[in-house]
Design a protein around this motif. Sequence first.
Motif, mmCIF file in Angstrom:
data_model
loop_
_atom_site.group_PDB
_atom_site.id
_atom_site.type_symbol
_atom_site.label_atom_id
_atom_site.label_comp_id
_atom_site.label_asym_id
_atom_site.label_seq_id
_atom_site.Cartn_x
_atom_site.Cartn_y
_atom_site.Cartn_z
ATOM 1 N N LEU A 597 0.819 -1.208 0.000
ATOM 2 C CA LEU A 597 0.000 0.000 0.000
ATOM 3 C C LEU A 597 0.856 1.262 0.000
ATOM 4 O O LEU A 597 0.578 2.215 -0.728
ATOM 5 C CB LEU A 597 -0.926 -0.022 1.215
ATOM 6 C CG LEU A 597 -1.892 1.146 1.388
ATOM 7 C CD1 LEU A 597 -2.745 1.332 0.153
ATOM 8 C CD2 LEU A 597 -2.771 0.923 2.605
ATOM 9 N N TRP A 598 1.912 1.271 0.816
ATOM 10 C CA TRP A 598 2.806 2.427 0.830
ATOM 11 C C TRP A 598 3.399 2.660 -0.560
ATOM 12 O O TRP A 598 3.415 3.785 -1.067
ATOM 13 C CB TRP A 598 3.932 2.208 1.841
ATOM 14 C CG TRP A 598 3.573 2.544 3.259
ATOM 15 C CD1 TRP A 598 3.163 1.681 4.229
ATOM 16 C CD2 TRP A 598 3.586 3.842 3.861
ATOM 17 N NE1 TRP A 598 2.924 2.349 5.396
ATOM 18 C CE2 TRP A 598 3.180 3.686 5.202
ATOM 19 C CE3 TRP A 598 3.907 5.111 3.398
ATOM 20 C CZ2 TRP A 598 3.088 4.753 6.083
ATOM 21 C CZ3 TRP A 598 3.816 6.178 4.289
ATOM 22 C CH2 TRP A 598 3.409 5.998 5.604
ATOM 23 N N GLY A 599 3.902 1.599 -1.183
ATOM 24 C CA GLY A 599 4.496 1.759 -2.501
ATOM 25 C C GLY A 599 3.492 2.206 -3.543
ATOM 26 O O GLY A 599 3.769 3.089 -4.360
ATOM 27 N N ALA A 600 2.293 1.607 -3.526
ATOM 28 C CA ALA A 600 1.286 1.930 -4.537
ATOM 29 C C ALA A 600 0.785 3.355 -4.393
ATOM 30 O O ALA A 600 0.593 4.067 -5.388
ATOM 31 C CB ALA A 600 0.123 0.940 -4.436
ATOM 32 N N GLU A 601 0.554 3.807 -3.164
ATOM 33 C CA GLU A 601 0.052 5.165 -2.964
ATOM 34 C C GLU A 601 1.094 6.211 -3.347
ATOM 35 O O GLU A 601 0.752 7.277 -3.852
ATOM 36 C CB GLU A 601 -0.370 5.359 -1.506
ATOM 37 C CG GLU A 601 -1.767 4.853 -1.195
ATOM 38 C CD GLU A 601 -2.850 5.722 -1.821
ATOM 39 O OE1 GLU A 601 -2.522 6.744 -2.447
ATOM 40 O OE2 GLU A 601 -4.030 5.365 -1.693
#
Length: 693
Positions: A597-601
């Motif tokens: 999630l951190w990477g995608a956001e």
Amino acid sequence: MVEVPGAATHPELYDLLQRLHGIYDAVSNYQPPNVQPPILDSSFEADTGDDTHWSHQDHIPGLKKLKEALKLDLDGLEKFLEDPSSAHRPPLSTNAPYLISVWNELLCAPGPVLSVFKTFLFEPKGDVRMPPSAQRKKTGVRPPGAKVDIVGDGGRVWIRINTMKNSRLLAEFREIDSYLTESEEDSDWDGDERPTLAQTEFDNSILKMGRTLLQAAQSNPIEGTTELPRVVMRLTRLDPLTTEGPEADPRIATTVEKLEEMGIEVQLGEREEEELVVPAPIEDVDTQTLVPSRRINLDLSVLIALISDLTHAPLPASIEEANKRFIPPKEYREWKQTRKRQARKKGSGSDSGGGAEDVDEELSIEDLPHDLATHSRALTNQLLGEMGRSMIQEIRDRISQSAVGGATEFWVTTEARDRCLRIVSKIGAVNEKRRAFALFCLDPSDPTQTIPLAEAEALFWLGSRFDRAIPLFPLHFHSASLLVAPVGVPHTSLLDERGGRHAFFKDLAGTCQHILDQETMPHPNSRPSLQFQFISQPTPFPSQQLNGAPTVAAEGSEVLTSATTPAIDLNPEEEIQRAVVTKANPRLTAHTVESMLWGAELGWTTLTANRTSVRAILKEMRIARAAGKTGGGEKDGRDETGEEGEGGRSGREGGRSAALWIVDPRSLAEQMCSQTVVVPGTDFDRSNSKVPQ
């Protein structure tokens, strides 16, 4: 095609044979019209064409069954037509019309098509013989099922094909009428009423098929929703409009009407030729030029791989040497041979001797107990993979080929750091512990103390086959405070820097958020601020605990790195808690989803060695798209502003940022190594029981 003896006598079968050959070839080369996700794959599976590989996620299950069924009919037709005696025999009965119709529906069905020839199980209504669901495993009774030929529109449409002709349905009606006639003839039956097969209400095999499909649809809503799939029945050879001749019967039209009254969409006849267009594979040029983003997000599996002795220790000189590396050490051999001698002595009444020679007997992996052999074999396979393609070298080559737009940075969540340190402290050996502590700037001799960055970097690469090959230091830690701009410094937050993102990043982030929302239910009246929109379970930092309240970065706030974070308390005796699996998918852990999630956001590449999680998250993304929880994957890769940032065109020349980057796993291996590897100039070796003071 070569002429066959029966072609002149049975021209219709010969034409059918030619058509089946064309469809068989088309099925063999069929590719669903889907754009490949921006996933950079450096794993061994990417080169082997394994059917379980993530890139085959869009491969349609059941297509192989269709191909096999076509082959079976082809072989039967060819054998019949090649037989000279076939000229004097009636035409061969074949399943070809049905298989052709299935192929036609596959071409015309609304996409994405999820499966072919799928059976959906259901609990029959009013069937007391069927045991409860909880007892199925004990009884071994398989519940009934309904076969669906094509599952289209992401699971929203079920298509079932029926090739029954008027003549066949009329034969059913005649049989039903005969039961009715017998019942009338036996109306004078005395005593108890005689059993009869006569119908009490209008019914036939087509209506039964329709009811079965509806029952299955009730028991199998669209995955991720409560919505029921739309059932479509295509009656390819039934003509309810025939009013004259031997094949006319008003009950055929009644059958179609009753199907529609049930809520089934009825389609009559074969597909028109102009509808049958084989879709050309969509070529996404961006997938050919995928590169890592400048900032790379690391998950727990990669942290373990970077620390593993497999990644750093000298490689074996041969495959034979590699196969011997993870045979347990001499102490285990002595124990095993002692057990063998005791067993022989007990069986023969005397010691047969040979103890000294047995201790030195060479063991193979197959000689080990099953669980130990499985572990040794897995480590050996990883070692062979490292011999063929080094993970460090692969990472270095990828980031150096696209090193434009600034120095590469590696980022992690503090939860991944904490779990990594606890795992290595528990099951890692001396050199692996040294690398783990050094990676996070902790003193290997006293992990409660920090050490300078330069010293930590030197300790990490000490004795490695590589010398500071990739810029791991310092590691950067995700923090909600970095998602807003510091006071007085406009447009410097990570959210501001991300620019536009490829649509896949948005769908991945939305799916991860939806999964994590099921784990933590926020207060219904709370409205989190921008920086907390995608942090369901904020990563805890030793210096601050994020409690969901809006955070504003203080003036002069700095990025938290491995060189600036305080040490953590590690208790080697403490039991490592199993990672929490998500409610949505037991193959996904909460910390893995949070890392993605951190990477995608932020529009960054997430580097992972966990292929299982990649396959699982892609499945959840398909479910989320079908349920309307994500945007469905726009193709332009731009955000609402029309701009492209690190998650669109990466800022690295000539390529688009990959959302996920897969490498082969490297497990902690030093404890299993049969050799004693001493790092020159130090006391770090696996024979030590603890880190030197």
